[in-house]
Design a protein around this motif. Structure first.
Motif, mmCIF file in Angstrom:
data_model
loop_
_atom_site.group_PDB
_atom_site.id
_atom_site.type_symbol
_atom_site.label_atom_id
_atom_site.label_comp_id
_atom_site.label_asym_id
_atom_site.label_seq_id
_atom_site.Cartn_x
_atom_site.Cartn_y
_atom_site.Cartn_z
ATOM 1 N N ARG A 291 24.055 55.042 45.907
ATOM 2 C CA ARG A 291 23.137 55.554 44.888
ATOM 3 C C ARG A 291 23.742 55.509 43.491
ATOM 4 N NH1 ARG A 291 21.963 59.163 49.286
ATOM 5 N NH2 ARG A 291 23.335 60.794 48.453
ATOM 6 N N LYS A 292 25.063 55.352 43.434
ATOM 7 C CA LYS A 292 25.744 55.267 42.138
ATOM 8 C C LYS A 292 25.923 53.829 41.670
ATOM 9 C CE LYS A 292 29.186 57.930 41.268
ATOM 10 N NZ LYS A 292 30.524 58.571 41.350
ATOM 11 N N GLY A 293 25.630 52.878 42.540
ATOM 12 C CA GLY A 293 25.829 51.481 42.183
ATOM 13 C C GLY A 293 27.264 51.045 42.430
ATOM 14 N N ASP A 294 27.532 49.811 42.124
ATOM 15 C CA ASP A 294 28.852 49.199 42.349
ATOM 16 C C ASP A 294 29.352 48.720 40.995
ATOM 17 O OD1 ASP A 294 31.083 47.970 43.275
ATOM 18 O OD2 ASP A 294 30.067 46.578 44.634
ATOM 19 N N ASN A 295 30.125 49.579 40.323
ATOM 20 C CA ASN A 295 30.413 49.319 38.909
ATOM 21 C C ASN A 295 31.785 48.712 38.623
ATOM 22 O OD1 ASN A 295 32.005 51.531 39.405
ATOM 23 N ND2 ASN A 295 30.769 52.964 38.200
ATOM 24 N N VAL A 296 32.494 48.252 39.647
ATOM 25 C CA VAL A 296 33.744 47.514 39.423
ATOM 26 C C VAL A 296 33.468 46.044 39.701
ATOM 27 C CG1 VAL A 296 36.154 47.234 40.076
ATOM 28 C CG2 VAL A 296 35.131 49.519 40.065
ATOM 29 N N PRO A 297 33.653 45.178 38.717
ATOM 30 C CA PRO A 297 33.338 43.754 38.912
ATOM 31 C C PRO A 297 34.112 43.149 40.084
ATOM 32 C CG PRO A 297 33.713 44.230 36.590
ATOM 33 C CD PRO A 297 34.110 45.462 37.349
ATOM 34 N N LYS A 298 33.483 42.182 40.744
ATOM 35 C CA LYS A 298 34.082 41.536 41.908
ATOM 36 C C LYS A 298 35.438 40.931 41.565
ATOM 37 C CE LYS A 298 33.296 37.889 45.330
ATOM 38 N NZ LYS A 298 32.378 36.814 45.796
ATOM 39 N N ALA A 299 35.543 40.272 40.408
ATOM 40 C CA ALA A 299 36.805 39.641 40.019
ATOM 41 C C ALA A 299 37.913 40.678 39.861
ATOM 42 C CB ALA A 299 36.624 38.860 38.721
ATOM 43 N N GLU A 300 37.556 41.858 39.361
ATOM 44 C CA GLU A 300 38.545 42.914 39.188
ATOM 45 C C GLU A 300 38.975 43.471 40.546
ATOM 46 O OE1 GLU A 300 41.218 45.534 37.483
ATOM 47 O OE2 GLU A 300 40.218 43.778 36.630
ATOM 48 N N LYS A 301 38.025 43.615 41.467
ATOM 49 C CA LYS A 301 38.380 44.056 42.821
ATOM 50 C C LYS A 301 39.359 43.087 43.470
ATOM 51 C CE LYS A 301 33.889 46.154 43.891
ATOM 52 N NZ LYS A 301 32.707 46.034 44.752
ATOM 53 N N GLU A 302 39.067 41.798 43.335
ATOM 54 C CA GLU A 302 39.933 40.782 43.944
ATOM 55 C C GLU A 302 41.320 40.802 43.324
ATOM 56 O OE1 GLU A 302 37.647 37.261 43.407
ATOM 57 O OE2 GLU A 302 36.378 37.619 45.178
ATOM 58 N N LYS A 303 41.370 41.034 42.007
ATOM 59 C CA LYS A 303 42.669 41.116 41.321
ATOM 60 C C LYS A 303 43.475 42.302 41.848
ATOM 61 C CE LYS A 303 44.645 41.956 36.709
ATOM 62 N NZ LYS A 303 44.301 42.233 35.284
ATOM 63 N N ARG A 304 42.828 43.464 41.945
ATOM 64 C CA ARG A 304 43.523 44.660 42.433
ATOM 65 C C ARG A 304 43.960 44.482 43.889
ATOM 66 N NH1 ARG A 304 39.534 49.380 39.858
ATOM 67 N NH2 ARG A 304 39.677 48.624 37.694
ATOM 68 N N ALA A 305 43.099 43.864 44.703
ATOM 69 C CA ALA A 305 43.455 43.625 46.102
ATOM 70 C C ALA A 305 44.691 42.735 46.198
ATOM 71 C CB ALA A 305 42.281 42.998 46.845
ATOM 72 N N ALA A 306 44.743 41.699 45.374
ATOM 73 C CA ALA A 306 45.892 40.781 45.404
ATOM 74 C C ALA A 306 47.176 41.502 45.024
ATOM 75 C CB ALA A 306 45.634 39.608 44.465
ATOM 76 N N ILE A 307 47.096 42.380 44.024
ATOM 77 C CA ILE A 307 48.277 43.140 43.597
ATOM 78 C C ILE A 307 48.738 44.080 44.711
ATOM 79 C CG2 ILE A 307 49.104 44.911 41.987
ATOM 80 C CD1 ILE A 307 47.204 43.654 39.880
#
Length: 430
Positions: A339-355
């Motif tokens: 209900r709050k939406g998904d406000n972290v961009p996909k590219a940023e998620k992938e960057k954080r996951a890689a780190i």
């Protein structure tokens, strides 16, 4: 008739696939690989992420496309949580929910009698009892997953599992004892107890997870007992004390973290703080010799800022997990977080996951290297070819060992000689 299974998701799904396979075998079916020609292809789905749903859709369509004359069956968590989406997969000839997996043979017979599409999705209800199910072997392995709990009452804000699995319910101790006896008679040496919220086993009853471990350990043929994924706030001092007294219990704990940032944990509706989680890890490492702690970490959850992510990363490095499963947040329709939406961009998620992955891989490499020169007791499970066998230590470190005769099912003390991080394994000598 030949049937093949393609299983997505957790250890509970893998257990349920084994259960359905045994039901079909008893009815005269031959179970073959999903890569082989079959009359029936059963996709046992996961729905914990959008990616899991995508894989389900892809595989339903793939098997019908490659084997147009076969019958494609969809079961598991996806049709349970999202029946309309499952119904839209016209390539699926039979659709059933995980609640009524035991009806698979009946539904096959119904479909064969009419050749009309069969859809049977029974909703979970509050007060449901644990559906009786048991297995006698586990895909010709010596380690078996055994489901003793189903459902979840936690309602984490991101999670669809209460919709796909219902409320907490538990296998009766006597049923578990009988199942363990059957598995032991068929060569199983190690039991891994699993559930959707495993640490809730026995909720509302006079037994708990320690009793389940004890039941497994009482069987003389069972050499080891370990636990699947646990929730940190359910692991009490009494549970720790009880487990520490069971010699066959393996001191490897997979304890779900999700985030090391307290703000994010609160937004997730998790029921602990980072300090409480760290305190638990310290207790476990004190109570059990050579314990290992593994976990899951989500990145890019709603409103996770760059600073929040760094807090989580710092906490993970502070705990020094032996292994971490890292995944980006995936919005699930019907959850509080959606209900709050998904406000972290996909590219940023992938960057954080890689780190996060890079950092946690270094922790695993450091741990593996700390074992070089140590003596470890390894239960060997598989033959890798060229005289190489693979097994696991009591705290679930993968080990390869060269030997000149079959040692599958044997527990042997070896010396860790080197590490192969490319293969995620320690190399042992006599």
């Amino acid at each position: 008739m030949k049937a093949a299974f393609y299983t997505l998701g957790c250890k509970v799904n893998q257990y349920e696939t084994e259960y359905m396979a045994e039901l079909l075998k008893k009815a005269g079916f031959t179970i073959v690989s999903a890569n082989d020609e079959a009359d029936y292809y059963i996709i046992n789905s996961c729905t914990v992420t959008a990616t899991a749903d995508q894989k389900t859709r892809q595989n339903v369509r793939k098997y019908k496309r490659k084997h147009p004359n076969s019958t494609v069956i969809l079961t598991g968590c996806m049709p349970q949580a999202f029946p309309n989406e499952a119904n839209s997969l016209k390539e699926a000839d039979i659709i059933l929910s995980n609640k009524n997996n035991s009806d698979i043979l009946q539904l096959i017979n119904e479909y064969e009698a009419s050749k009309k599409r069969v859809i049977r999705i029974e909703k979970h209800q509050t007060g449901d009892e644990f559906t009786k199910c048991d297995i006698t072997s586990f895909s010709e392995r010596i380690r078996a997953f055994v489901k003793i709990e189903d459902g979840c009452d936690r309602f984490c804000s991101y999670c669809i599992i209460p919709m796909s699995r219902g409320r907490v319910r538990s296998k009766e101790p006597d049923d578990l004892r009988q199942e363990i006896d059957k598995l032991a008679k068929n060569g199983i040496k190690e039991i891994v107890l699993v559930g959707i919220n495993l640490s809730s086993y026995g909720k509302g009853s006079d037994y708990n997870i320690v009793d389940a471990v004890r039941i497994c350990a009482e069987n003389e043929s069972i050499m080891r007992v370990r636990l699947g994924s646990l929730e940190p706030d359910h692991i009490t001092d009494d549970i720790i004390a009880g487990l520490s007294k069971i010699s066959k219990f393996c001191p490897q704990f997979h304890i779900s973290l999700q985030s090391g940032c307290d703000k994010t944990l609160k937004n997730m509706n998790r029921h602990y703080s980072s300090k409480e989680y760290l305190d638990l890890c310290n207790k476990l490492r004190t109570a059990f010799c050579d314990t290992t702690i593994t976990t899951d970490v989500m990145v890019g959850f709603n409103d996770e800022t760059g600073e929040d992510f760094l807090d989580s990363l710092a906490f993970v490095n502070k705990v020094k997990f032996e292994k971490v499963h890292v995944f980006p947040y995936s919005q699930r329709e019907g959850t509080a977080a959606s209900r709050k939406g998904d406000n972290v961009p996909k590219a940023e998620k992938e960057k954080r996951a890689a780190i996060m992955i890079d950092s946690t891989n270094k922790l695993r490499y450091e741990y593996f290297n700390s074992l070089i020169g140590s003596r470890q007791s390894v239960l060997f499970e598989s033959y890798e070819g060229n005289g190489i066998y693979k097994g696991y230590t009591r705290n679930y470190v993968p080990v390869q060992y060269e030997y000149n005769r079959d040692i599958i099912g044997k527990e042997i003390e070896v010396t860790i000689d080197s590490v192969s991080m490319d293969n995620d394994v320690c190399i042992a000598t006599s």
